[in-house]
Design a protein around this motif. Structure first.
Motif, short mmCIF file in Angstrom:
data_model
loop_
_atom_site.label_atom_id
_atom_site.label_comp_id
_atom_site.label_asym_id
_atom_site.label_seq_id
_atom_site.Cartn_x
_atom_site.Cartn_y
_atom_site.Cartn_z
N THR A 166 1.93 -2.64 -12.57
CA THR A 166 1.90 -3.76 -11.63
C THR A 166 1.27 -3.33 -10.31
N TYR A 167 1.68 -2.16 -9.78
CA TYR A 167 1.04 -1.65 -8.55
C TYR A 167 -0.46 -1.51 -8.76
N ALA A 168 -0.84 -1.01 -9.94
CA ALA A 168 -2.27 -0.74 -10.18
C ALA A 168 -3.09 -2.03 -10.25
N VAL A 169 -2.67 -3.01 -11.07
CA VAL A 169 -3.49 -4.23 -11.18
C VAL A 169 -3.47 -5.00 -9.86
N THR A 170 -2.35 -4.95 -9.13
CA THR A 170 -2.31 -5.59 -7.81
C THR A 170 -3.34 -4.93 -6.90
N ALA A 171 -3.37 -3.59 -6.90
CA ALA A 171 -4.34 -2.88 -6.07
C ALA A 171 -5.76 -3.30 -6.43
N PHE A 172 -6.04 -3.40 -7.73
CA PHE A 172 -7.41 -3.76 -8.16
C PHE A 172 -7.78 -5.17 -7.71
N ILE A 173 -6.83 -6.12 -7.86
CA ILE A 173 -7.12 -7.51 -7.45
C ILE A 173 -7.32 -7.59 -5.93
N LEU A 174 -6.51 -6.86 -5.18
CA LEU A 174 -6.69 -6.87 -3.72
C LEU A 174 -8.02 -6.21 -3.34
N TYR A 175 -8.41 -5.20 -4.11
CA TYR A 175 -9.70 -4.54 -3.87
C TYR A 175 -10.86 -5.52 -4.14
N LEU A 176 -10.76 -6.24 -5.26
CA LEU A 176 -11.82 -7.23 -5.58
C LEU A 176 -11.96 -8.26 -4.48
N ASN A 177 -10.86 -8.52 -3.75
CA ASN A 177 -10.88 -9.50 -2.66
C ASN A 177 -11.26 -8.86 -1.32
N GLY A 178 -11.58 -7.59 -1.34
CA GLY A 178 -11.94 -6.92 -0.10
C GLY A 178 -10.77 -6.70 0.85
N ILE A 179 -9.56 -6.71 0.31
CA ILE A 179 -8.38 -6.59 1.17
C ILE A 179 -7.92 -5.14 1.29
N VAL A 180 -8.09 -4.35 0.23
CA VAL A 180 -7.82 -2.91 0.33
C VAL A 180 -9.08 -2.16 -0.12
N GLY A 181 -9.17 -0.90 0.30
CA GLY A 181 -10.35 -0.09 -0.02
C GLY A 181 -10.29 0.47 -1.44
N GLU A 182 -11.41 1.05 -1.85
CA GLU A 182 -11.55 1.55 -3.21
C GLU A 182 -10.59 2.70 -3.50
N LYS A 183 -10.16 3.41 -2.43
CA LYS A 183 -9.30 4.58 -2.61
C LYS A 183 -7.82 4.25 -2.49
N ALA A 184 -7.52 2.96 -2.33
CA ALA A 184 -6.13 2.58 -2.00
C ALA A 184 -5.16 2.91 -3.13
N GLU A 185 -3.97 3.32 -2.72
CA GLU A 185 -2.86 3.47 -3.67
C GLU A 185 -1.71 2.62 -3.15
N LEU A 186 -1.15 1.81 -4.04
CA LEU A 186 -0.02 0.97 -3.63
C LEU A 186 1.27 1.53 -4.18
N ASN A 187 2.31 1.44 -3.33
CA ASN A 187 3.66 1.81 -3.73
C ASN A 187 4.62 1.01 -2.85
N LYS A 188 5.92 1.29 -2.95
CA LYS A 188 6.88 0.44 -2.24
C LYS A 188 6.74 0.51 -0.73
N THR A 189 6.09 1.51 -0.21
CA THR A 189 5.90 1.61 1.24
C THR A 189 4.58 0.95 1.66
N THR A 190 3.52 1.21 0.89
CA THR A 190 2.21 0.72 1.34
C THR A 190 2.00 -0.76 1.02
N LEU A 191 2.56 -1.26 -0.08
CA LEU A 191 2.32 -2.66 -0.47
C LEU A 191 2.74 -3.66 0.61
N PRO A 192 3.99 -3.55 1.15
CA PRO A 192 4.38 -4.56 2.15
C PRO A 192 3.56 -4.47 3.43
N ARG A 193 2.84 -3.36 3.64
CA ARG A 193 2.05 -3.21 4.87
C ARG A 193 0.67 -3.85 4.75
N VAL A 194 0.28 -4.22 3.53
CA VAL A 194 -1.03 -4.85 3.36
C VAL A 194 -1.03 -6.19 4.08
#
Lengths: 184, 396
Positions: free
Chosen positions: A133-161
């Motif tokens: 779930t973290y991974a596909v969310t990261a990819f979808i946010l990346y496709l939308n230009g919201i996070v960078g290509e190197k982004a990693e999402l976890n319980k700390t970084t996700l709510p900060r997006v």
């Protein structure tokens, strides 16, 4: 402890006991154990509470998305038929044909995570691991230009997006039409 | 006719088709014994009214609409209640179903269906209406009949336990301000509801019109959140979490929020405002000639009782009070009726209602002037039906 104090303490205990006895009037239902609550509670709040341990990167997400999601939502999230687009629409909300996607419209990244985790993939809801779930969310946010290509999402970084439409919501002003009629 | 070439089967088909055409039997009393008893009743084979739904490649995430034009009174037969599902209709064995109440409570508890049936119960009549009901009208695509235009509306007698009772049993902790209610369907649809409403009139319902809920309406147990948009009335209720903030689930952010012309979207627009629709005569029907017709329809408001329904038979130039049929209940559908003599001329029929807060149902134009055309949920504008000289009634 002096007598007066002891009396007050006892009285307080009595009050509490009475209150408990009164509120659980019917003595039906059994206590939920911590284990049961952990198993059943999948809710995630915008502040990140409820997010499980785990992580996922854009790179992992690209892979998981192509196998689990792309056949419905399109390989770049463009959507098709009744399968909603997951990408695009930023800057269109004021216009004649607003395009509402998770990228352009949804105010919290936690909501995207929570929805995917509980409801997707459509035919097998709830089957994704937290990492997927973290991974596909990261990819979808990346496709939308919201996070960078190197982004990693976890319980700390996700709510900060910060989502583009984070401040795009207002409360319910109704009744609105009558007020307009009355010239207000 | 080339009799010779006709096979026996073709002949039979022709014969029965001819018979069929002339087959309405004369009025009279049956000469034979009727059918015996049956364990679970069905309607007469002559009654064909059904829910409407379009073809869909995702039928488990779709809707069906109530045939409002065929209903009498205020109760929707359970078999015709509208549906909206996002992950299909689960088949739940009530013996294996539990509802957990947890979060900001002193005593997290798990209830079984047996517990629910033992707790003090109430029965109340309330409408349910999808936030998207008649949204097509707002964007200028009026639908052809009451079912298509307003059929995401139904009204039932619901029986169950007040949610307040359950929350009191668990005892709320300070700081509790919202609940998150979650279904036990495959997608575990979840919505945040302000605690104030949860403690006010929300029901945890297991009964619908005298029997157990239908699976499509949440069997074995659902929330009924009187007067509020359908989506928060969580079906197949499995979990209630007491929390200190709205959880911003997808259906209170990405969906059921109304995008205004300035690009901002209204959120938590829970109440379904006062609305009415004429169900007969209405689009798709035909008047057989000039003469008397009773105009009838439905009025409802998520803010309370309907106090007035008015009908215009002259294109909105004048309005006359319709009769409100008893019972007139808060947050329930009220049936109105109005006697009308049709003179055979072209005209239009429309209704508007007022609720106990004094709110008057607006026209579409008034509504669009404020909300624009990008919002399609929570629409409650006046619906107009057009009567043509040939007796046909249509939506345009």
């Amino acid at each position: 402890m002096n007598k007066a104090r002891l009396f007050i303490l006892c009285a307080a205990i009595a009050v509490v006991t009475v209150a408990v006895a009164q509120t659980q009037s019917y003595k039906l239902g059994r206590p939920a154990t911590a284990e049961e609550i952990r198993e059943r509670d999948i809710s995630v709040a915008p502040d990140g509470s409820g997010l499980p341990v785990g992580h996922g990167t854009v790179t992992q997400g690209r892979h998981d998305y192509q196998t689990l999601c792309g056949n419905c939502h399109g390989d770049r999230g463009q959507g098709m038929l009744q399968y909603p687009a997951l990408v695009g629409g930023q800057g269109t909300l004021r216009g004649k044909n607003p395009v509402k996607t998770v990228g352009s419209y949804w105010p919290y990244a936690t909501t995207v995570w929570d929805f995917i985790h509980r409801t997707m993939p459509y035919a097998r809801p709830g089957s994704l691991t937290p990492d997927e779930t973290y991974a596909v969310t990261a990819f979808i946010l990346y496709l939308n230009g919201i996070v960078g290509e190197k982004a990693e999402l976890n319980k700390t970084t996700l709510p900060r997006v910060k989502m583009p439409n984070r401040d795009g919501f207002v409360g319910d002003p109704r009744p609105d039409v009558a007020a307009k009629k009355a010239g207000k | 006719m080339k009799r010779k070439g006709l096979t026996r089967r073709a002949f039979l088909a022709t014969a029965s088709a001819t018979l069929g055409a002339a087959a309405i039997p004369p009025v009279g009393f049956p000469q034979e014994l009727g059918a015996p008893r049956r364990a679970y009743g069905e309607r007469s084979p002559f009654e064909k009214s059904v829910r409407f739904f379009p073809e869909s490649i995702t039928p488990a995430s779709s809707y069906s609409k109530t045939p409002l034009q065929d209903l009498f009174g205020i109760i929707t037969p359970s078999a015709l209640h509208y549906e909206v599902h996002h992950s299909g209709v689960p088949e739940i064995d009530p013996r294996r179903h539990e509802i957990m109440i947890h979060g900001l409570v002193e005593r997290p508890l798990i209830f079984t269906m047996e517990d629910f049936h033992r707790l003090p119960s109430v029965s109340r009549i309330h409408f349910l209406e999808c936030a998207g009901n008649s949204g097509g009208e707002q964007i200028g695509r009026p639908a052809a009949n009451p079912q298509r235009s307003h059929g995401l509306l139904s009204c039932s007698e619901w029986t169950g336990v007040p949610l307040r009772t359950l929350l009191e049993e668990t005892e709320l902790k300070p700081g509790a301000t919202w609940i998150v209610a979650e279904g036990a369907d495959a997608g575990r649809l979840a919505r945040s509801i302000p605690l104030e409403k949860a403690l006010d009139d929300v029901l945890v319902a297991y009964g619908q019109n005298g029997e157990a809920l239908r699976p499509e309406q949440g069997y074995p147990v659902r929330l009924v959140v009187p007067g509020w948009e359908g989506n928060v009335n969580i079906k197949w209720l499995g979990r209630v979490q007491v929390v200190d903030q709205p959880y911003m689930t997808s259906y209170e952010t990405g969906h059921y929020t109304d995008l205004m012309p300035d690009g901002k979207a209204r959120q938590f627009t829970f109440v379904m405002e006062a609305k009415s629709v004429i169900t007969r005569p209405a689009g798709g029907q035909e008047l057989s000639g000039p003469g008397f017709y009773e105009i009838t329809g439905l009025a409802w408001s998520g803010r309370g009782r309907i106090t007035k329904a008015e009908v215009s038979t002259d294109g909105g130039k004048s309005w006359q009070d319709a009769q409100l049929n008893e019972p007139i209940l808060p947050k329930a559908v009220t049936r109105f009726r109005f006697p009308w003599w049709w003179d055979g001329e072209e005209t239009s029929l429309q209704s508007r209602c007022t609720d106990e807060t004094g709110y008057l149902q607006p026209t579409r134009e008034e509504l669009v002037a404020v909300r624009g055309l990008n919002a399609t949920d929570h629409y409650n504008g006046i619906k107009v039906w057009y009567v043509h000289k040939d007796g046909k009634v249509s939506h345009e």
